[in-house]
Design a protein around this motif. Structure first.
Motif, short mmCIF file in Angstrom:
data_model
loop_
_atom_site.label_atom_id
_atom_site.label_comp_id
_atom_site.label_asym_id
_atom_site.label_seq_id
_atom_site.Cartn_x
_atom_site.Cartn_y
_atom_site.Cartn_z
N ALA A 85 -30.67 45.48 -35.76
CA ALA A 85 -30.83 47.23 -36.27
C ALA A 85 -31.70 47.93 -35.56
N ALA A 86 -33.02 47.25 -35.34
CA ALA A 86 -33.81 47.70 -34.44
C ALA A 86 -33.28 48.11 -32.93
N GLU A 129 -30.68 51.20 -32.40
CA GLU A 129 -30.82 52.15 -32.76
C GLU A 129 -32.31 52.33 -31.52
N ASP A 130 -32.73 51.46 -31.26
CA ASP A 130 -33.31 51.51 -29.15
C ASP A 130 -32.31 52.53 -28.90
N ARG A 185 -31.33 55.90 -29.88
CA ARG A 185 -31.77 56.62 -30.16
C ARG A 185 -32.27 57.31 -28.31
#
Length: 361
Positions: A264-265, A268-269, A272
């Motif tokens: 998920a990180a 998200e990176d 973003r």
């Protein structure tokens, strides 16, 4: 500038010629396909008759791979006082001309940052360049009068001059034009053999991403052949990001909580970073991007509907900054998204409802 010779009567060349004719310049047209030059002339872009003598400016609108040869021929014939090209790649053609031993003081490489998915003279427009950047790549050897002629051309086409180094230009267009075109084509290629039931679900998102993939492949092969290195470097970086994104998505499938968190990180990176890059894209008229409010209106697919909406917006004193249309699948209807200043959104919504429009919340 009183006279010009446009060599190459495709979309860009014919559009240049139409803009010049509109401003009173006598334009002569030439093309390796005489029928295409005749078509451009019939559209009002000038005459396909040869000029009686040298013109003020010769504009070469040939594909990048052929620019040097066409320019060399025109220079040997002393066809003009000044010469420029409008190809989308600048470093390669100039080095080819240097290799031919030509005097390049009367030559200037340029690139109008405008175009369409369609090609050929029938797609041309005198307004194609209005408000768009037009890159000029002069060197210390460039004759001042030739630079002035180029600036006059840009002004007559209602474009905005931008001065750059030729190789810096090629790296820049690889980033903002050439690489995105290949990425768009790669996404569109996934649709070629997809199930019809899946393709019918297409909405605005897939249309936005794949729009430029509709361009003529032959034209783009010429472009990529003239600027392969910078495009390959950028695609290599995209490929690395894709590999990381695939690993993150696979991690989201894991039964392990920590792996799912890491996945998920990772997603998200990239999202973003995409946000951060997108906000750097210039907004209207090349200004800083602005955030607009969307007023969505349901319309029937009938003649005059859009004209009525814009007229009603004008009566309400609201300027529509941008517009998008999403067509309903299997229905003669669509959703018009009107982008306006945030403070104008409630005014426009109320005015349109008052006039009977179905405004969506």
């Amino acid at each position: 500038m009183r006279t010009a010779l446009v060599i190459g009567t495709g979309l860009i060349g014919t559009s240049v010629a139409l803009a010049l004719v509109r401003r009173g310049v006598v334009v002569h047209l030439a093309d390796h396909d005489p029928e295409q030059a005749r078509t451009a002339a019939a559209l009002g872009a000038g005459t396909d008759e040869e000029p009686a003598g040298p013109v003020d400016l010769a504009v070469v609108a040939a594909p990048p791979m052929h620019v040097a040869g066409v320019l060399a021929d025109a220079m040997h014939r002393k066809a003009a006082y000044g010469y420029l090209d409008v190809a989308s790649v600048k470093g390669g053609p100039r080095r080819e001309l240097e290799g031919l031993g030509l005097d390049l003081s009367r030559y200037l490489g340029t690139h109008p940052m405008s175009g369409r998915e369609k090609s050929g003279p029938l797609a041309a427009s005198a307004e194609l360049f209005e408000g768009r950047p037009w890159v000029l790549t002069p060197t210390r050897d460039t004759d001042t009068e030739v630079l002035n002629l180029a600036l006059e051309l840009v002004s007559l086409c209602r474009a905005v001059p931008v001065v750059m180094d030729a190789d810096a230009h090629d790296r820049a267009v690889a980033l903002v034009s050439h690489m995105p075109h290949l990425v768009s084509s790669l996404v569109a290629a996934r649709l070629e053999h997809a199930e019809e039931s899946a393709v019918r679900l297409s909405g605005g998102g897939i249309r936005d991403v794949t729009r430029i993939a509709a361009s003529d492949p032959r034209m783009w092969i010429d472009i990529f052949s003239a600027n392969p290195g910078p495009v390959a470097e950028l695609l290599s970086d995209v490929a690395a990001d894709l590999d990381e994104t695939v690993r993150a998505l696979r991690a989201l499938e894991s039964a392990d909580t920590e792996k799912r968190k890491a996945g998920a990180a990772g997603i998200e990176d990239v999202l973003r970073r995409g946000n951060a890059g997108q906000v750097r894209v210039p907004g209207k008229h090349g200004s800083a991007p602005r955030v607009y409010e969307v007023v969505a209106v349901l319309i029937d697919d009938q003649p005059g509907q859009l004209a009525r909406i814009f007229a009603d917006a004008g009566r309400a004193g609201v300027n529509v900054e941008d517009v998008r249309i999403e067509h309903a699948t299997g229905q003669q209807a669509g959703l018009v998204q009107l982008m306006v200043e945030p403070k104008a959104a409630p005014v426009l919504s109320a005015a349109l409802r008052e006039r009977g429009w179905a405004v969506r919340q």
